[in-house]
Design a protein around this motif. Structure first.
Motif, PDB file in Angstrom:
ATOM      1  N   TYR A  44      -4.303   1.037  -1.657  1.00 45.10           N
ATOM      2  CA  TYR A  44      -3.763  -0.336  -1.759  1.00 45.10           C
ATOM      3  C   TYR A  44      -3.364  -0.603  -3.209  1.00 45.10           C
ATOM      4  O   TYR A  44      -4.172  -0.440  -4.121  1.00 45.10           O
ATOM      5  N   ARG A  67      -4.590   6.084   2.312  1.00 39.50           N
ATOM      6  CA  ARG A  67      -3.907   4.875   1.821  1.00 39.50           C
ATOM      7  C   ARG A  67      -4.504   4.411   0.500  1.00 39.50           C
ATOM      8  O   ARG A  67      -5.730   4.375   0.347  1.00 39.50           O
ATOM      9  N   GLY A 122     -10.103  -0.580   8.367  1.00 37.81           N
ATOM     10  CA  GLY A 122     -10.629  -0.391   7.011  1.00 37.81           C
ATOM     11  C   GLY A 122      -9.976  -1.240   5.948  1.00 37.81           C
ATOM     12  O   GLY A 122     -10.432  -1.271   4.813  1.00 37.81           O
ATOM     13  N   ALA A 149       0.823  -1.208   0.000  1.00 39.84           N
ATOM     14  CA  ALA A 149       0.000   0.000   0.000  1.00 39.84           C
ATOM     15  C   ALA A 149       0.857   1.258   0.000  1.00 39.84           C
ATOM     16  O   ALA A 149       1.974   1.253   0.511  1.00 39.84           O
ATOM     17  N   GLU A 155       0.677  11.144   3.651  1.00 38.80           N
ATOM     18  CA  GLU A 155       0.427  11.875   4.895  1.00 38.80           C
ATOM     19  C   GLU A 155       0.663  13.352   4.664  1.00 38.80           C
ATOM     20  O   GLU A 155       1.646  13.740   4.040  1.00 38.80           O
ATOM     21  N   TYR A 189      -6.564   0.250  12.930  1.00 36.29           N
ATOM     22  CA  TYR A 189      -7.202   0.557  11.650  1.00 36.29           C
ATOM     23  C   TYR A 189      -7.955  -0.680  11.159  1.00 36.29           C
ATOM     24  O   TYR A 189      -7.358  -1.748  11.021  1.00 36.29           O
ATOM     25  N   VAL A 205      -7.037   6.446   6.438  1.00 36.78           N
ATOM     26  CA  VAL A 205      -6.675   5.662   7.623  1.00 36.78           C
ATOM     27  C   VAL A 205      -6.856   6.492   8.890  1.00 36.78           C
ATOM     28  O   VAL A 205      -7.346   6.014   9.900  1.00 36.78           O
ATOM     29  N   TYR A 206      -6.493   7.750   8.796  1.00 36.45           N
ATOM     30  CA  TYR A 206      -6.533   8.616   9.984  1.00 36.45           C
ATOM     31  C   TYR A 206      -6.812  10.042   9.557  1.00 36.45           C
ATOM     32  O   TYR A 206      -6.245  10.527   8.576  1.00 36.45           O
ATOM     33  N   ALA A 208      -0.552  -2.814   6.528  1.00 35.68           N
ATOM     34  CA  ALA A 208       0.482  -2.553   5.519  1.00 35.68           C
ATOM     35  C   ALA A 208       1.859  -2.857   6.115  1.00 35.68           C
ATOM     36  O   ALA A 208       2.086  -2.657   7.310  1.00 35.68           O
ATOM     37  N   ALA A 209       2.762  -3.322   5.262  1.00 41.01           N
ATOM     38  CA  ALA A 209       4.100  -3.706   5.730  1.00 41.01           C
ATOM     39  C   ALA A 209       4.814  -2.530   6.404  1.00 41.01           C
ATOM     40  O   ALA A 209       5.532  -2.707   7.390  1.00 41.01           O
ATOM     41  N   ASP A 265      -8.503   4.627   0.937  1.00 37.90           N
ATOM     42  CA  ASP A 265      -9.220   4.797   2.205  1.00 37.90           C
ATOM     43  C   ASP A 265      -8.490   5.866   3.014  1.00 37.90           C
ATOM     44  O   ASP A 265      -7.292   6.107   2.811  1.00 37.90           O
ATOM     45  N   GLU A 285      -5.756   4.872  15.447  1.00 37.17           N
ATOM     46  CA  GLU A 285      -5.390   4.803  14.018  1.00 37.17           C
ATOM     47  C   GLU A 285      -4.228   5.727  13.667  1.00 37.17           C
ATOM     48  O   GLU A 285      -3.702   5.663  12.568  1.00 37.17           O
ATOM     49  N   GLU A 286      -3.873   6.603  14.590  1.00 36.87           N
ATOM     50  CA  GLU A 286      -2.778   7.549  14.317  1.00 36.87           C
ATOM     51  C   GLU A 286      -1.465   6.826  14.579  1.00 36.87           C
ATOM     52  O   GLU A 286      -1.242   6.307  15.669  1.00 36.87           O
ATOM     53  N   ASP A 304      -0.835  -0.166  12.396  1.00 35.79           N
ATOM     54  CA  ASP A 304      -2.186  -0.287  11.837  1.00 35.79           C
ATOM     55  C   ASP A 304      -3.133  -1.030  12.773  1.00 35.79           C
ATOM     56  O   ASP A 304      -4.258  -1.371  12.374  1.00 35.79           O
ATOM     57  N   ARG A 330      -3.907  10.851   7.001  1.00 37.47           N
ATOM     58  CA  ARG A 330      -3.131   9.789   6.356  1.00 37.47           C
ATOM     59  C   ARG A 330      -4.110   9.000   5.487  1.00 37.47           C
ATOM     60  O   ARG A 330      -5.089   8.447   5.996  1.00 37.47           O
TER      61      ARG A 330
END
Lengths: 78, 607
Positions: A61, A59, B519, A11, A15, B517, A45-46, B523-524, A43, B484-485, B514, A57
């Motif tokens: 994918y 994302r 949703g 992903a 930010e 999170y 994320v934050y 993620a790596a 999406d 989520e932050e 994550d 932030r």
């Protein structure tokens, strides 16, 4: 590799701080940015709004489980 | 033997020279001659010093970014003009430096942020610097060898032995489809190893599976959420692994401490993506990885075979998937395959051990009250699973995840201790896994209104007062404290890691940033966030300790007396399965519900 995004393992996160009146506006802005960048599976994320705008932030994918991952292509690119 | 070099070190900066001081010390220790000049010498003065000492190497540094290009370019020009540039080796280092930038300016090397002293010494000595040369020699952890499992609390031990006796007596002569499949799986593995055809065994195996799995063996169809990995995908994965492993080095997160081992959980759904994530985690310092399977895997009787990818969270357990993941791991990486909660618990232990796993996870109580499996079924399966784990000499943790449903810590700990003591009776090596979390019990009672330290330490103190056993807080530490932050999430994880290290526990499982999170998949990059944060927290803590308030000791005693009371009730009940159904280890009001998967499937076996 055919495309630079193929190097991303899963992903791409973006930010930043968005100047906006509220959280919803900030989310709309960041989603539009992600879409204009050509990212599809996106999406937020934050997102937290305080004062002048929002820390966000988002994302996109590039690969999800079960996809054919670009970074796993062999030396012949297949 | 390295020839002694003459090295001039000069900070081309108004104030900063700490890096050069450290390098000079290392060079002197290595037997080289050095001359270190004070900050802010002019380029011409440095060149004069090179000439005066007949230096063969010069190291200059620059921390400040402004004017750096002009300053360094002028220095190289002056070296050229003095006829020195071709005679000496020149390197520049500092916060403002990048290797490619240094090369453009005409330096032989450029050392940016993160450069080690050893790297600079290697440059001076004309050696190629290899990362592995200075990498900390990482050890492979043994989580149980330092413990004797001595009980310090006589009454608790007495009650635990009484309950273990009841469980063993009750489970005598009982079996289940899960145990049947595990025994068949052992036989299939043996047949395969002997190069024999296991078709008839697989036919028998299929009869003990739910239809969706049985169809795999009889019709060749897959579970609807999975697909087979193609040969080209597996070949590409093999190429990727060869390339990646050639540049891997195992770094140590712990700074000056010897523990805890740091575990990361994976289960993207796809073995290839799992391996991608595992290599990231290993590179950033994880000591162990934990396999997460899909939630439906715990409620569906039987396992498929082959290399399979799953398009949702959780990676499907098949013999081939497990072997594929094992083949990717560094020698120092510990590998846990969880078997704790479902109707495939015994077979998971068999498959894990045969695939080379170091650890598994078994908890009859959590699996029955929080994992959805019928208590009677999981009791029969759990006893056999523990026997398998003992036979394979494979330690397992006993997690208290029912705390996340709302079960108070003392009840969850009573269940954990019952399973752990049962394991000891059966010759296995249990590891206690209390949660470091902001659980419903904690929230309702305000145990963490002031800090996240006291109640977590209270748990460790209580367990240590009972038994000398390895403790591995999880899973993951800081559960329900992360948001989520990603900065908050990483900080919360790393502070809990520091707390665990301060307590001297054997291992921890950490989340990614994550964690909160929901949703999409983890993620790596978010795994890197928390591994880096944990490394920094261990660096911060060193061998120092975190001091709790007086409240920790008080809560510890309350947990201890709560455990004793629960064990007395369970012992008095006399039937452990009934204790689970009746809520002695967690009621419906607590949030614990006896599971239904596998209900009515336990049967008696004839001698």
């Amino acid at each position: 590799m055919a495309h630079c995004l193929d190097s991303i393992i899963d992903a791409l996160d973006v930010e930043t701080f968005v100047v906006a009146k509220d959280e919803n506006e900030a989310k709309e802005v960041i989603k539009k940015i992600m879409t204009e960048m050509g990212l599809k599976d996106i999406d937020v994320v934050y997102c937290q709004h305080l004062g002048p705008g929002a820390r966000v932030r988002a994302r996109g994918y590039i690969f999800r489980a079960g996809d054919k991952y670009g970074w796993l292509k062999g030396a012949d690119g297949k | 033997m390295t020839v002694s070099k003459k090295v001039v070190l000069a900070p081309m900066d108004p104030v900063h020279d700490i890096g050069l001081k450290m390098i000079r010390r290392a060079l002197n220790e290595a037997g080289h001659q050095t001359w270190l000049y004070p900050p802010d010498y002019s380029a011409q003065e440095i060149i004069n010093a090179i000439i005066e000492h007949k230096a063969d190497t010069v190291l200059v540094s620059r921390t400040l970014g402004y004017g750096v290009e002009e300053l360094l370019a002028r220095f190289v020009d002056l070296l050229d003009a003095a006829g020195l540039r071709e005679k000496i080796r020149v390197a520049v280092g500092g916060m403002a430096i990048r290797p490619e930038f240094a090369a453009e300016l005409g330096f032989d090397a450029g050392f940016g942020p993160g450069t080690t002293v050893e790297e600079a010494v290697a440059f001076v000595e004309g050696r190629e610097y290899t990362l592995a040369e200075y990498a900390t020699q990482k050890k492979r952890y043994d989580l149980t060898s330092d413990y004797h499992y001595t009980f310090h609390h006589a009454n608790i031990k007495k009650l635990l032995d009484q309950i273990a006796g009841q469980i063993l007596s009750w489970s005598q002569g009982k079996s289940s489809p899960g145990i049947g499949r595990a025994l068949l799986r052992q036989a299939i593995i043996e047949e395969n190893q002997a190069g024999k055809d296991a078709a008839s065994l697989k036919k028998e195996y299929a009869r003990l599976c739910d239809e969706v799995i049985s169809n795999y063996y009889t019709k060749g169809t897959l579970h609807p959420q999975t697909r087979r990995l193609e040969k080209s995908e597996l070949d590409a994965l093999s190429d990727y692994l060869k390339l990646t492993n050639s540049r891997m080095r195992a770094i140590d997160l712990r700074h000056t401490r010897s523990k805890p081992a740091v575990f990361v959980q994976y289960g993207t759904g796809c073995p290839s993506l799992d391996i991608g994530h595992i290599k990231v985690a290993e590179a950033w310092g994880a000591d162990g990885v934990v396999h997460f399977d899909p939630s439906w895997g715990a409620r569906t009787e039987g396992f498929m075979e082959g290399y399979q990818t799953h398009q949702e969270d959780g990676s499907v357990i098949t013999p081939e998937n497990l072997q594929c993941i094992k083949s990717s791991l560094l020698d120092t990486t510990l590998w846990q395959v969880r078997a704790h909660r479902g109707v495939n618990t015994p077979e998971t232990v068999v498959l894990a051990a045969n695939a080379g796993a170091d650890l598994t996870k078994i908890n009859i109580v959590y699996g029955s009250l929080g994992g959805g499996t019928d208590p009677e079924r999981l009791l029969v399966d759990g006893v056999q699973s523990i026997k398998f784990a003992a036979g394979y000499n494979m330690p397992f943790d006993v997690v208290t995840n029912e705390e996340l449903s709302g079960v108070p810590a003392h009840k969850a700990f009573a269940g954990m201790l019952i399973v752990a003591n049962l394991a000891l009776q059966l010759g296995a090596q249990p590891i206690l896994q209390p949660l470091f979390c902001n659980s419903p019990e904690v929230m309702i009672n305000g145990y963490m209104n002031d800090n996240y330290i006291d109640f977590n330490i209270a748990k460790i103190l209580a367990l240590r007062e009972i038994v000398d056993a390895p403790i591995w807080p999880g899973a993951p530490i800081g559960f329900l404290t992360q948001t989520e932050e990603r900065v908050q999430s990483s900080v919360s994880t790393c502070l809990h890691a520091a707390l665990a290290a301060s307590c001297g526990v054997e291992a921890i499982s950490i989340a990614s940033s994550d964690e909160a999170y929901s949703g999409g998949p983890i993620a790596a990059a978010s795994r890197v966030d928390t591994l880096k944060a944990v490394k920094e927290s261990f660096r911060f803590l060193g061998k120092a300790k975190i001091a709790p308030t007086e409240q920790a000791a008080q809560w510890s005693q309350e947990i201890l007396s709560g455990i004793e009371k629960v064990l007395a009730q369970v012992a008095q009940e006399g039937d452990f399965a009934q204790s689970l159904y009746k809520g002695l280890l967690g009621t419906r009001e607590d949030g614990a519900y006896p599971g239904r998967a596998g209900r009515g499937t336990v049967y008696k076996v004839h001698a």
